[in-house]
Structures are given as structure tokens and as C-alpha cells.
Scaffold this motif. Sequence first.
Motif, PDB file in Angstrom:
ATOM      1  N   ASP A  91       0.828  -1.202   0.000  1.00 40.20           N
ATOM      2  CA  ASP A  91       0.000   0.000   0.000  1.00 40.20           C
ATOM      3  C   ASP A  91       0.866   1.258   0.000  1.00 40.20           C
ATOM      4  O   ASP A  91       0.620   2.201  -0.757  1.00 40.20           O
ATOM      5  CB  ASP A  91      -0.920   0.005   1.226  1.00 40.20           C
ATOM      6  N   LEU A  92       1.866   1.271   0.856  1.00 41.47           N
ATOM      7  CA  LEU A  92       2.705   2.468   0.982  1.00 41.47           C
ATOM      8  C   LEU A  92       3.539   2.697  -0.272  1.00 41.47           C
ATOM      9  O   LEU A  92       3.676   3.831  -0.730  1.00 41.47           O
ATOM     10  CB  LEU A  92       3.612   2.337   2.208  1.00 41.47           C
ATOM     11  N   ARG A 147       1.294   4.185  -2.828  1.00 43.70           N
ATOM     12  CA  ARG A 147       0.836   5.560  -2.616  1.00 43.70           C
ATOM     13  C   ARG A 147       1.962   6.571  -2.554  1.00 43.70           C
ATOM     14  O   ARG A 147       1.813   7.708  -3.019  1.00 43.70           O
ATOM     15  CB  ARG A 147       0.027   5.634  -1.315  1.00 43.70           C
ATOM     16  N   HIS A 148       3.073   6.191  -1.967  1.00 44.80           N
ATOM     17  CA  HIS A 148       4.140   7.174  -1.750  1.00 44.80           C
ATOM     18  C   HIS A 148       5.447   6.804  -2.411  1.00 44.80           C
ATOM     19  O   HIS A 148       6.499   7.323  -2.021  1.00 44.80           O
ATOM     20  CB  HIS A 148       4.359   7.382  -0.249  1.00 44.80           C
ATOM     21  N   GLY A 200       8.530   5.241   0.331  1.00 43.35           N
ATOM     22  CA  GLY A 200       7.500   5.407   1.341  1.00 43.35           C
ATOM     23  C   GLY A 200       7.415   4.280   2.355  1.00 43.35           C
ATOM     24  O   GLY A 200       6.714   4.408   3.357  1.00 43.35           O
ATOM     25  N   ALA A 201       8.121   3.200   2.088  1.00 41.58           N
ATOM     26  CA  ALA A 201       7.970   2.028   2.953  1.00 41.58           C
ATOM     27  C   ALA A 201       8.974   2.049   4.101  1.00 41.58           C
ATOM     28  O   ALA A 201       9.820   1.172   4.211  1.00 41.58           O
ATOM     29  CB  ALA A 201       8.116   0.754   2.127  1.00 41.58           C
ATOM     30  N   ASP A 210       6.168   3.956   9.068  1.00 42.15           N
ATOM     31  CA  ASP A 210       4.948   4.108   8.284  1.00 42.15           C
ATOM     32  C   ASP A 210       4.288   2.767   8.008  1.00 42.15           C
ATOM     33  O   ASP A 210       3.061   2.654   8.000  1.00 42.15           O
ATOM     34  CB  ASP A 210       5.261   4.830   6.961  1.00 42.15           C
ATOM     35  N   VAL A 211       5.107   1.751   7.780  1.00 33.50           N
ATOM     36  CA  VAL A 211       4.548   0.422   7.563  1.00 33.50           C
ATOM     37  C   VAL A 211       3.773  -0.028   8.794  1.00 33.50           C
ATOM     38  O   VAL A 211       2.645  -0.531   8.696  1.00 33.50           O
ATOM     39  CB  VAL A 211       5.668  -0.590   7.240  1.00 33.50           C
ATOM     40  N   GLN A 228       0.543   1.909   9.001  1.00 35.09           N
ATOM     41  CA  GLN A 228      -0.383   1.475   7.966  1.00 35.09           C
ATOM     42  C   GLN A 228      -1.001   0.127   8.308  1.00 35.09           C
ATOM     43  O   GLN A 228      -2.182  -0.112   8.068  1.00 35.09           O
ATOM     44  CB  GLN A 228       0.343   1.405   6.619  1.00 35.09           C
TER      45      GLN A 228
END
Lengths: 213, 213
Positions: free
Chosen positions: A20-21, A24-25, A29-30, A34-35, A38
Motif C-alpha cells: 500500500d505504501l 501511494r508514496h 514510502g515504505a 509508516d509500515v 499502515q
Amino acid sequence: MPKQVDYETRRRHIAEAVCDLIDRHGPEGATLRDVAQQAGVSMGAVQRCFATKDEMLAFALHRITERITAQGHEEINASTAKESAVTLLTATLRTLALIEPHQRRDARIMAAFTAHATAIPSLAEILRQAHAKTRDLLAWLIRYGQQTGEFRDDLDAALEAETLLPLVEGLTALALLGHRPTVPAHDTLTRRIDGLLMQPSRPGRSASSTAIV
Amino acid sequence: MPKQVDYETRRRHIAEAVCDLIDRHGPEGATLRDVAQQAGVSMGAVQRCFATKDEMLAFALHRITERITAQGHEEINASTAKESAVTLLTATLRTLALIEPHQRRDARIMAAFTAHATAIPSLAEILRQAHAKTRDLLAWLIRYGQQTGEFRDDLDAALEAETLLPLVEGLTALALLGHRPTVPAHDTLTRRIDGLLMQPSRPGRSASSTAIV
DNA sequence: GCTGATATGATGCAACCGCATCGGAAAGTT
DNA sequence: AACTTTCCGATGCGGTTGCATCATATCAGC
């Protein structure tokens, strides 16, 4: 004994958050924090599931490649053998090319991992195996079409599959970048399939002659 | 007035450092500090040349795409029109596919930028333009071959180019990942070119029938 | 030979990274 | 109920990131 947890399920859940990350980013982004957020778990939980970040990425990549190739096989298994090889091959190629809008997520994730695999050999190995599987699947489909008499039997199925594989991969990359082709990507695929047919249709109507669904 | 410097030259020099770092240490390797050190200038110099890091990356990407497409055009201009269209197209495709060992640097850089472009629209736009240029170049070559009578004139050059483009892009990605094809990538290209010929050679000897250089 | 505008390189800074650590909550055993 | 064992979430740490700042070095004009 204390609370027991199904680690495999959790690993899959976290892997989904990773995808997902990345979707999106972008590839950067991972991050672990953030993981975790999320996935709805703490950062410690992520670290207990995966010893290192690379291991987490490798697991996520393995998951998504298996999912994509499984979708390819689904097209075949769901056909109950009553569909033509042309239809099967067309559907499979379209599925694997990740050119449909709803596949954009998968396309972005694969692109991110491909670039990352440049620096991380373990990721490259996973991708190599996935590509080999895809190629073999395509070769099998072509041979099947030769058995049914739909495809020219003077063709080397392995060679044709080795051509279809980069074509599919390239279409994925171009579609992801928003490349505006002069002809829709799925027509490019059907045109290519026409070249395999026993009685190839003439250019100009080739795209529609094998239209499906 | 104080010391004046040629900013354009410096920008190009820094862009080269960016490419070096992306090649050696992957997409994440191009930090401002490392770029400055690689270029042999101070960090401040880099910041004065480019307002932001993304601007620096965009400039580097623009440079390398121009360099690659220029190499494609070189194959044509250097031919002094005495070479056949088949030879020209073959050489051009091989150049653009970045499958030779000495092109591995360019391949890695392009892969890194492709993934990065997923998150940065300005980079995606540069890549889109580059791909469009490549596609048009291929279409021009095919039309040229049709004029010389080498290629079937019942083919739509634009459509064929739209197929060759993803094929080339896919071969680049696969070669970069170390994919072990059942048949060499350049044979895949020559096999594809055979399909364009006025009198296509039969499978089995197609790969060698258009061998060049 | 001043003078002042301009390029320069070092340093500061806030944010973020991956990873390690640790006190305590939770659950099964006795 | 007390204990033990496993899991959890939070916090800390060293390092790095992109970007901003600033004193200094450098050169054209008078």
C-alpha cells in the motif's frame, strides 16, 4: 504460555501494508514506522516479524509476484478447458501486463521493486524466478494452442514466449508512466498473438479479429 | 564582478556524478553530499546549480535520455545511407535495448528513474517524451525500410513501432535483473525484425539470417 | 589599491532513517 | 493466587537526509 500469535498471518498483513505504501508514496514510502502505522501495529511488531527491512521487502515482493502469477493461472484454470487457446493466451497476457486501471497498484509496486532489486540481489533473484515462471506459463499456453491446431506448429514455443515476456514487461512500464500509445496496449498484444495464428488475419483488422470478452 | 563560472557546464558535470552514484549505489545513492563529493565540488555548489534535489534529478534524467536517443540517431547518421534498413533498425534496437554489458550503467539509471517517476510527475513527463521520441524514430526506420522495399509495405509502421517500443523496454528491464533467457536478447530482436521483412525467413534460421556486424 | 558585489565551502538544523533495548502487559501452568 | 514465559509498545540512539545560513575568498570597476 503467553498470548500466541499467528505470525504468518501477521507477516502477510504487514506485507500488504508495505505494498500500500509503495503504491501511494513511491519506493521510499515504505519506512518501518509508516509500515507499522499502515498495518495498524506497533513498530516492534514489525521488527519481530522481520529481522531486517530488506527481509520485509523480500517477503512483500515474493507475495505480490506470487499473486500476479496466480492471477495468470486463474485465467487458465477457470476456463474449464472449453475456451480456445487464443482466448486463454490473450486473457493471460492482458492480466500479466498490468495495463488495466485497477492493476495500476500492482504495476507501481513491481516497478519500485525492479529498481530496488538493482541494489539488492535477493530481490533480483525473486524477480528472476517470477519472470521465469511467467515465461514458462506463456510457453505452455503456446504449445497448448499448437496442440489444438490454433497456432502455427512451425513455431518454437519457447522462443515465442521469450519474446512475449519482455513485451509484457515493457507494456507494464509504459502504461505506468502514462505513455500515450498510438494504439491501445491490448491491441498491441492481440496483434502479436495474431502472428502465432495458423491463418493469420491481415493487418488492419487483426486487432479485432481475436477480440475477446 | 566576481569570479564567473559556466553554470551549464557545471550542471552537466554534476548530472554525470548523479548518474555515477545511481549506477553504483542504486536509486538511493544520489544524496546531495555524495553527489557533491563525486563531482568534486562542495555541497553549496550543487545547491546553487539546482534549487532542489528533484530539479537536479530531472536535469540528470533529461541528460541521459537525450544521450540514449542520440546514440540511436547516431546509428543512422553514421551509416551514410549505404546500409540497409534492416541493418539500421537492428543496430538501433540493440543500442536502445541497453542489453550489452557496457550499457549496464545506462540500464540501471533508467530503471531507477522509472521507479522514481512513479512518485514525481516531472520525471514521468521527461520519460514520456523520451519514449515518444524513440517510438517515432522506430516508426521512421520502418517506413524507410518500406521505401527501400525491404519491409512489407502492408504493415502499419506506427503500429509496429508501438510494439517494438515495449519490447525494447522490457528487454532492458529483464537484462538488468540478470534474467537468463532461453535465447539471447538480441536474437529476440532479430526474430522480431524478421517479421517485418518482405520475404520472411523461416523459423529456425531467422536469428542468423539478419545477423550484422 | 581600494571597494563592493558575488560565488564559495563549511557548518547548523530539524526531521527522519533503521535498529536495539527495555519495562510491563497478557496468558497459561501449578 | 502466584509464577513463569512469551509478546508487546514505547523510547532511545547513532547516523543520515535535504535544506538554510553565514563568514570568507575572489574578482571586476574605479
